[in-house]
Structure formats: C-alpha cells, structure tokens
Design a protein around this motif. Structure first.
Motif, mmCIF file in Angstrom:
data_model
loop_
_atom_site.group_PDB
_atom_site.id
_atom_site.type_symbol
_atom_site.label_atom_id
_atom_site.label_comp_id
_atom_site.label_asym_id
_atom_site.label_seq_id
_atom_site.Cartn_x
_atom_site.Cartn_y
_atom_site.Cartn_z
ATOM 1 N N ASP A 144 0.841 -1.120 -0.056
ATOM 2 C CA ASP A 144 0.067 -0.194 -0.046
ATOM 3 C C ASP A 144 0.975 1.297 -0.024
ATOM 4 O O ASP A 144 0.498 2.193 -0.669
ATOM 5 C CB ASP A 144 -0.951 -0.060 1.244
ATOM 6 C CG ASP A 144 -2.042 -1.019 1.208
ATOM 7 O OD1 ASP A 144 -2.411 -1.569 0.141
ATOM 8 O OD2 ASP A 144 -2.693 -1.310 2.258
ATOM 9 N N ASP A 169 -8.217 -12.683 0.182
ATOM 10 C CA ASP A 169 -8.658 -11.303 0.780
ATOM 11 C C ASP A 169 -8.906 -10.247 -0.516
ATOM 12 O O ASP A 169 -8.055 -10.067 -1.497
ATOM 13 C CB ASP A 169 -7.310 -10.519 1.413
ATOM 14 C CG ASP A 169 -7.500 -9.069 2.109
ATOM 15 O OD1 ASP A 169 -8.090 -8.295 1.360
ATOM 16 O OD2 ASP A 169 -6.869 -9.010 3.235
ATOM 17 N N GLN A 171 -9.674 -6.730 -0.660
ATOM 18 C CA GLN A 171 -8.803 -5.728 -0.773
ATOM 19 C C GLN A 171 -7.383 -5.763 -1.426
ATOM 20 O O GLN A 171 -7.098 -4.931 -2.166
ATOM 21 C CB GLN A 171 -8.733 -5.048 0.731
ATOM 22 C CG GLN A 171 -10.229 -4.650 1.177
ATOM 23 C CD GLN A 171 -10.187 -3.914 2.639
ATOM 24 O OE1 GLN A 171 -9.180 -3.162 2.878
ATOM 25 N NE2 GLN A 171 -11.223 -4.023 3.256
ATOM 26 N N ASN A 175 -6.152 -4.061 -4.816
ATOM 27 C CA ASN A 175 -4.655 -3.130 -5.100
ATOM 28 C C ASN A 175 -3.530 -4.000 -5.717
ATOM 29 O O ASN A 175 -2.999 -3.112 -6.554
ATOM 30 C CB ASN A 175 -4.219 -3.149 -3.322
ATOM 31 C CG ASN A 175 -5.027 -2.215 -2.525
ATOM 32 O OD1 ASN A 175 -5.901 -1.263 -3.067
ATOM 33 N ND2 ASN A 175 -4.890 -2.255 -1.254
ATOM 34 N N ASP A 198 -15.280 -9.162 -2.238
ATOM 35 C CA ASP A 198 -15.583 -8.135 -1.482
ATOM 36 C C ASP A 198 -16.125 -6.852 -2.326
ATOM 37 O O ASP A 198 -15.225 -5.977 -2.768
ATOM 38 C CB ASP A 198 -14.200 -7.342 -0.902
ATOM 39 C CG ASP A 198 -14.403 -6.407 0.423
ATOM 40 O OD1 ASP A 198 -15.566 -5.814 0.372
ATOM 41 O OD2 ASP A 198 -13.726 -6.333 1.229
ATOM 42 N N TYR A 201 -16.459 -3.240 -1.200
ATOM 43 C CA TYR A 201 -14.881 -2.439 -1.237
ATOM 44 C C TYR A 201 -14.485 -2.142 -2.443
ATOM 45 O O TYR A 201 -14.134 -0.919 -2.772
ATOM 46 C CB TYR A 201 -13.709 -3.301 -0.633
ATOM 47 C CG TYR A 201 -12.452 -2.711 -0.505
ATOM 48 C CD1 TYR A 201 -11.861 -1.666 0.395
ATOM 49 C CD2 TYR A 201 -11.403 -2.853 -1.650
ATOM 50 C CE1 TYR A 201 -10.908 -1.064 0.266
ATOM 51 C CE2 TYR A 201 -10.208 -2.093 -1.692
ATOM 52 C CZ TYR A 201 -9.968 -1.563 -0.896
ATOM 53 O OH TYR A 201 -8.738 -0.750 -0.701
ATOM 54 N N GLN A 204 -16.882 0.871 -3.474
ATOM 55 C CA GLN A 204 -16.303 2.443 -2.869
ATOM 56 C C GLN A 204 -14.950 2.596 -3.327
ATOM 57 O O GLN A 204 -14.818 4.069 -3.026
ATOM 58 C CB GLN A 204 -16.391 2.189 -1.437
ATOM 59 C CG GLN A 204 -15.348 1.357 -0.659
ATOM 60 C CD GLN A 204 -15.598 1.091 0.767
ATOM 61 O OE1 GLN A 204 -16.647 0.971 1.068
ATOM 62 N NE2 GLN A 204 -14.516 1.007 1.497
ATOM 63 N N SER A 205 -14.413 2.181 -3.895
ATOM 64 C CA SER A 205 -12.880 2.191 -4.279
ATOM 65 C C SER A 205 -12.866 2.349 -5.734
ATOM 66 O O SER A 205 -11.725 2.617 -6.499
ATOM 67 C CB SER A 205 -11.848 1.308 -3.629
ATOM 68 O OG SER A 205 -11.999 1.013 -2.469
#
Length: 228
Positions: A144, A169, A171, A175, A198, A201, A204-205
C-alpha cells in the motif's frame, strides 16, 4: 449492514462491555481485561470513554512496564481510530517492550500512511518486515505504501508475497489489480477476484481506478529507472 444487524451488533457489544466490567471488578489488576474493554469501546466508537479508561488505568499500572505498554498501545489505537493521528503516533512511540514494540511500529507505519508521510511509514513497516517477513498484513501494508509512492514494481512484489499467504482477501486483490494496471499487466484476474470476495470495497474504491492514471503519469520516469 442493515439496521437490524446494526442493532444486534450494538446489543452484543453492550453485553460484552457489561461482562468485561464485571470481570475487571473481580480482577482489577488484569491489564489485559482493561485493554479488551477499551478495544470494545473503541469498536463502538465510544472514543472518549475508551480514552478516559486507559488514561486512568495507566496511572494505576505505572510500575508495571508490560501492562503500561499494553495500555499505551491501546490508547494509540483509540486515537488512531478517532483519526487523532499525531496523538496516536505519540502513544505508539512510547511503547518499549520487545513483546509490543513491533506491533507499535506497524501501527506507526499505518499512522504515518494516513498522514501521507510515506517515507516514515515505509521505514517503520520495513523494520517490522525484518522480523515478520512472511506476515501478509506487513507485506500488504508495504504494498500500500509503495503504491501510494508510485513504486509499482516493488508494490507488486510485496502484494504477491501477501497474496501467497492470503489469497482470499478482496482488498488485497483489488490493490494488486491497481498495480497490474500501472505496470501494463493484466489486471482482470485480480479485479474479478476482488469483486467476488469484497464487492462493497470494490464499489467504494472505484475512483482509485481513475486515480491510478494520475500516479502512472506522475511516476513513469521513476518506474523506467527501476526497470534498468
């Protein structure tokens, strides 16, 4: 979360608080119970009460370094969740014992990440990585930070290490997909997995997919240098 689910979660948290208060009354010297109570209060976003509890108990345990470190770390978490990042950093920096220090360094990295001080964030995260090289949370955080800095090749490496341990995962997959886009790789496998795991997520991203174009343009020369 629906209103009903929210009410059920609130009721469960309140019941946990009552249970912990009763346990603390019976074991007032148990710092772990106090830390757990502060954690639940923080999860309930009752930051003021969590802060008051920990500040009071820090005075009670002043001669016990392990307990003091635990409660100081807990206070740092309260401030972090309340977005009081300067205060959070001050608390995490006070942790002294080896048992708690790496956790505090990891939270310092998270705190500086929130403040967009990526160099400090990277330094603390890398220190933790020296001791926890296979921890997916550490590798994901390094990914990140490097993504935010525009160091896409290094970010991909750390994300891949994290995914090797934690492939489910959402998220993390999202990424990694962003990095794939930045590197001209096929992002679809990562994005498809992220949407499956997800979807909230990912929704919203969505803006980050547009933002990555800005990062690519800004850091393109640096990435070419890395490839040499």
């Amino acid at each position: 979360m629906s209103e009903k689910d929210g009410q059920q979660a609130q009721a469960a948290a309140s019941a946990t608080v009552k249970k912990l208060v009763k346990a603390i009354d019976a074991n007032p010297q148990d710092a772990q119970l106090i830390y757990q109570l502060a954690t639940v209060l923080t999860e309930m976003q009752d930051y003021e009460q969590a802060e008051e509890l920990l500040m009071k108990m820090l005075g009670q345990f002043h001669s016990d370094l392990a307990a003091t470190d635990l409660l100081t770390y807990g206070l740092g978490n309260v401030y972090y969740q309340a977005a009081a990042y300067d205060q959070a950093a001050q608390m995490f920096a006070k942790v002294q014992t080896d048992q708690r220090k790496l956790d505090a360094y990891l939270m310092l990295a998270e705190t500086y990440m929130q403040q967009k001080d990526y160099q400090k964030a990277f330094a603390f995260a890398l220190t933790v990585h020296d001791q926890r090289a296979t921890d997916p949370a550490v590798n994901a955080l390094l990914g990140d930070i490097l993504l935010a800095m525009g160091n896409f090749h290094q970010a991909a490496d750390f994300y891949d290490q994290a995914l090797a341990k934690q492939a489910s995962d959402g998220q993390l997959n999202f990424n990694r997909g962003l990095v794939a886009m930045a590197l001209g790789q096929d992002e679809q496998p990562f994005m498809a997995q992220a949407k499956k795991l997800d979807p909230a997520y990912v929704a919203q991203s969505a803006q980050r997919i547009n933002d990555i174009a800005t990062l690519i343009h800004k850091h393109e020369p640096a990435d070419h240098d890395e490839e040499q």
